[in-house]
Design a protein around this motif. Structure first.
Motif, PDB file in Angstrom:
ATOM      1  N   VAL A 132     -67.890  -9.472 -37.856  1.00 23.50           N
ATOM      2  CA  VAL A 132     -66.763  -8.839 -37.153  1.00 23.50           C
ATOM      3  C   VAL A 132     -67.063  -7.352 -37.060  1.00 23.50           C
ATOM      4  O   VAL A 132     -67.540  -6.751 -38.027  1.00 23.50           O
ATOM      5  N   MET A 133     -66.803  -6.744 -35.888  1.00 26.70           N
ATOM      6  CA  MET A 133     -67.029  -5.301 -35.780  1.00 26.70           C
ATOM      7  C   MET A 133     -65.775  -4.571 -35.313  1.00 26.70           C
ATOM      8  O   MET A 133     -64.914  -5.145 -34.638  1.00 26.70           O
ATOM      9  N   CYS A 134     -65.679  -3.309 -35.735  1.00 21.76           N
ATOM     10  CA  CYS A 134     -64.630  -2.434 -35.207  1.00 21.76           C
ATOM     11  C   CYS A 134     -65.286  -1.099 -34.876  1.00 21.76           C
ATOM     12  O   CYS A 134     -66.280  -0.709 -35.484  1.00 21.76           O
ATOM     13  N   MET A 135     -64.733  -0.416 -33.881  1.00 26.27           N
ATOM     14  CA  MET A 135     -65.388   0.772 -33.351  1.00 26.27           C
ATOM     15  C   MET A 135     -64.514   2.011 -33.491  1.00 26.27           C
ATOM     16  O   MET A 135     -63.295   1.941 -33.296  1.00 26.27           O
ATOM     17  N   ALA A 136     -65.145   3.124 -33.845  1.00 27.57           N
ATOM     18  CA  ALA A 136     -64.448   4.410 -33.817  1.00 27.57           C
ATOM     19  C   ALA A 136     -64.205   4.784 -32.360  1.00 27.57           C
ATOM     20  O   ALA A 136     -64.889   4.287 -31.459  1.00 27.57           O
ATOM     21  N   GLU A 137     -63.239   5.668 -32.128  1.00 29.62           N
ATOM     22  CA  GLU A 137     -62.811   5.980 -30.748  1.00 29.62           C
ATOM     23  C   GLU A 137     -63.929   6.562 -29.883  1.00 29.62           C
ATOM     24  O   GLU A 137     -63.910   6.403 -28.664  1.00 29.62           O
ATOM     25  N   MET A 138     -64.940   7.179 -30.505  1.00 29.98           N
ATOM     26  CA  MET A 138     -66.021   7.783 -29.711  1.00 29.98           C
ATOM     27  C   MET A 138     -67.110   6.789 -29.292  1.00 29.98           C
ATOM     28  O   MET A 138     -67.962   7.098 -28.474  1.00 29.98           O
ATOM     29  N   ALA A 139     -67.108   5.587 -29.876  1.00 30.51           N
ATOM     30  CA  ALA A 139     -68.112   4.581 -29.501  1.00 30.51           C
ATOM     31  C   ALA A 139     -67.790   4.070 -28.103  1.00 30.51           C
ATOM     32  O   ALA A 139     -66.628   3.892 -27.744  1.00 30.51           O
ATOM     33  N   THR A 140     -68.832   3.831 -27.310  1.00 23.37           N
ATOM     34  CA  THR A 140     -68.634   3.461 -25.903  1.00 23.37           C
ATOM     35  C   THR A 140     -68.731   1.946 -25.712  1.00 23.37           C
ATOM     36  O   THR A 140     -69.147   1.217 -26.614  1.00 23.37           O
ATOM     37  N   LYS A 141     -68.386   1.517 -24.500  1.00 24.65           N
ATOM     38  CA  LYS A 141     -68.521   0.100 -24.127  1.00 24.65           C
ATOM     39  C   LYS A 141     -69.983  -0.338 -24.243  1.00 24.65           C
ATOM     40  O   LYS A 141     -70.285  -1.437 -24.707  1.00 24.65           O
ATOM     41  N   LYS A 142     -70.891   0.539 -23.844  1.00 25.17           N
ATOM     42  CA  LYS A 142     -72.330   0.242 -23.929  1.00 25.17           C
ATOM     43  C   LYS A 142     -72.762   0.068 -25.388  1.00 25.17           C
ATOM     44  O   LYS A 142     -73.552  -0.815 -25.718  1.00 25.17           O
ATOM     45  N   ASP A 143     -72.219   0.930 -26.270  1.00 22.83           N
ATOM     46  CA  ASP A 143     -72.509   0.809 -27.699  1.00 22.83           C
ATOM     47  C   ASP A 143     -72.063  -0.563 -28.212  1.00 22.83           C
ATOM     48  O   ASP A 143     -72.787  -1.240 -28.944  1.00 22.83           O
ATOM     49  N   GLU A 144     -70.861  -0.949 -27.788  1.00 21.16           N
ATOM     50  CA  GLU A 144     -70.306  -2.240 -28.212  1.00 21.16           C
ATOM     51  C   GLU A 144     -71.208  -3.392 -27.746  1.00 21.16           C
ATOM     52  O   GLU A 144     -71.506  -4.315 -28.507  1.00 21.16           O
ATOM     53  N   GLU A 145     -71.653  -3.314 -26.497  1.00 20.69           N
ATOM     54  CA  GLU A 145     -72.515  -4.374 -25.948  1.00 20.69           C
ATOM     55  C   GLU A 145     -73.837  -4.467 -26.709  1.00 20.69           C
ATOM     56  O   GLU A 145     -74.316  -5.560 -27.019  1.00 20.69           O
ATOM     57  N   ARG A 146     -74.423  -3.305 -26.990  1.00 21.39           N
ATOM     58  CA  ARG A 146     -75.708  -3.298 -27.704  1.00 21.39           C
ATOM     59  C   ARG A 146     -75.566  -3.861 -29.122  1.00 21.39           C
ATOM     60  O   ARG A 146     -76.384  -4.678 -29.560  1.00 21.39           O
ATOM     61  N   VAL A 147     -74.532  -3.420 -29.817  1.00 17.50           N
ATOM     62  CA  VAL A 147     -74.327  -3.883 -31.193  1.00 17.50           C
ATOM     63  C   VAL A 147     -73.987  -5.374 -31.207  1.00 17.50           C
ATOM     64  O   VAL A 147     -74.448  -6.124 -32.071  1.00 17.50           O
ATOM     65  N   SER A 148     -73.224  -5.829 -30.206  1.00 21.14           N
ATOM     66  CA  SER A 148     -72.939  -7.264 -30.075  1.00 21.14           C
ATOM     67  C   SER A 148     -74.220  -8.064 -29.892  1.00 21.14           C
ATOM     68  O   SER A 148     -74.377  -9.146 -30.458  1.00 21.14           O
ATOM     69  N   SER A 149     -75.150  -7.526 -29.093  1.00 16.36           N
ATOM     70  CA  SER A 149     -76.415  -8.244 -28.854  1.00 16.36           C
ATOM     71  C   SER A 149     -77.241  -8.316 -30.141  1.00 16.36           C
ATOM     72  O   SER A 149     -77.893  -9.321 -30.415  1.00 16.36           O
ATOM     73  N   LEU A 150     -77.212  -7.250 -30.952  1.00 17.14           N
ATOM     74  CA  LEU A 150     -77.969  -7.238 -32.214  1.00 17.14           C
ATOM     75  C   LEU A 150     -77.439  -8.283 -33.185  1.00 17.14           C
ATOM     76  O   LEU A 150     -78.191  -9.068 -33.756  1.00 17.14           O
ATOM     77  N   PHE A 151     -76.102  -8.291 -33.360  1.00 18.86           N
ATOM     78  CA  PHE A 151     -75.519  -9.211 -34.343  1.00 18.86           C
ATOM     79  C   PHE A 151     -75.379 -10.621 -33.775  1.00 18.86           C
ATOM     80  O   PHE A 151     -75.311 -11.593 -34.538  1.00 18.86           O
TER      81      PHE A 151
END
Length: 269
Positions: A132-151
């Protein structure tokens, strides 16, 4: 392959190795795009064996990476981040898998705002993590996509608010232990009913795997699947009746709640 980026691991333990191996094996990134550093030669060799670049220091890991996964023990997070603070530039993403360390603390110690927190669990070692991940307000949609692909390379990943993380710890973080106990108990039951130990254990573990796969793949409610197995006055309902007498469901619910409560206590200290 998705757009290539450079991935670094600060902390080269078992969790980091599982993630790195999964990422390389699934083709999310080539191993040459991954780097780490460790003072122990056996840990360096483990990563080097599948093509990961080994650098001298943690600050070099940060310098040469776009996404940095912090996978050190929770008690080491503060000192490691304070030491690496000068290396974090705006375009980098810090991802922490350290249990109990909140986004606010990660941002404060690293001096960096672009932070994502992930809670994986031990089945990451066999590519079946529940993360499960949660993001700080400065993390972007692209960051979320990349981290999702890693995990996503080591199992399944969900996104949730940080306020749910203690409950996530109590369920998926601690949950594998409850299932190991269940498998052991099922096997003991098989032995008590006359089966040889190795056959009982094989049947118990495969039965748990099969049942979990049915829930995942059919999309049916587990109660519906349970009803389909329990024929009138049959063997299964006799067993289910015993489980209900032993408060099996209530006990599992209590286990998740107790572990969640303990996670909350630990993250406050």
């Amino acid at each position: 392959m998705a757009e290539a980026f450079k991935l670094g691991f600060v902390g080269a333990g078992n969790m980091a190795e599982s993630i790195a191996r999964g990422v390389a094996k699934s083709g999310v990134l080539p191993p040459a795009s991954i780097r780490t550093s460790h003072r122990r030669s056996d840990r360096r060799d483990a990563f080097r064996s599948f093509g990961v670049e080994i650098v001298e220091t943690n600050s070099q890991v940060v310098d040469r990476s776009d996404i940095i996964i912090l996978s050190v023990k929770p008690q080491m997070v503060k000192s490691v981040l304070l030491e690496l603070k000068p290396s974090f530039s705006e375009e980098k993403v810090l991802v922490s898998v350290a249990a109990g360390i909140k986004l606010k603390e990660l941002q404060e110690w690293s001096g960096h705002r672009r932070v994502i927190r992930v809670m994986p669990n031990t089945p990451s070692a066999v590519g079946q993590a529940a993360s499960v991940m949660c993001m700080a307000e400065m993390a972007t949609k692209k960051d979320e996509e990349r981290v999702s692909s890693l995990f996503g390379a080591i199992g399944k990943i969900w996104t949730a608010d940080e306020k749910y993380f203690d409950a996530v710890t109590g369920l998926s973080g601690s949950g594998p232990a409850y299932i190991f106990l269940t498998i052991e108990a099922l096997a003991d039951g098989g032995v008590a009913a006359g089966l040889p130990r190795d056959l009982a254990l094989g049947l118990a573990s495969q039965t748990v795997l099969g049942a979990a796969t049915m829930v995942t793949n059919t999309g049916k409610h587990p109660g519906q699947l349970k009803d389909a197995v329990t024929s009138p006055a049959g063997t299964t309902i006799a067993g289910v009746h015993e489980l209900e007498k032993g408060a099996y469901r209530g006990t599992l619910i209590n286990a998740v709640v107790a572990a969640s409560k303990r996670s909350r206590e630990l993250s406050q200290t």
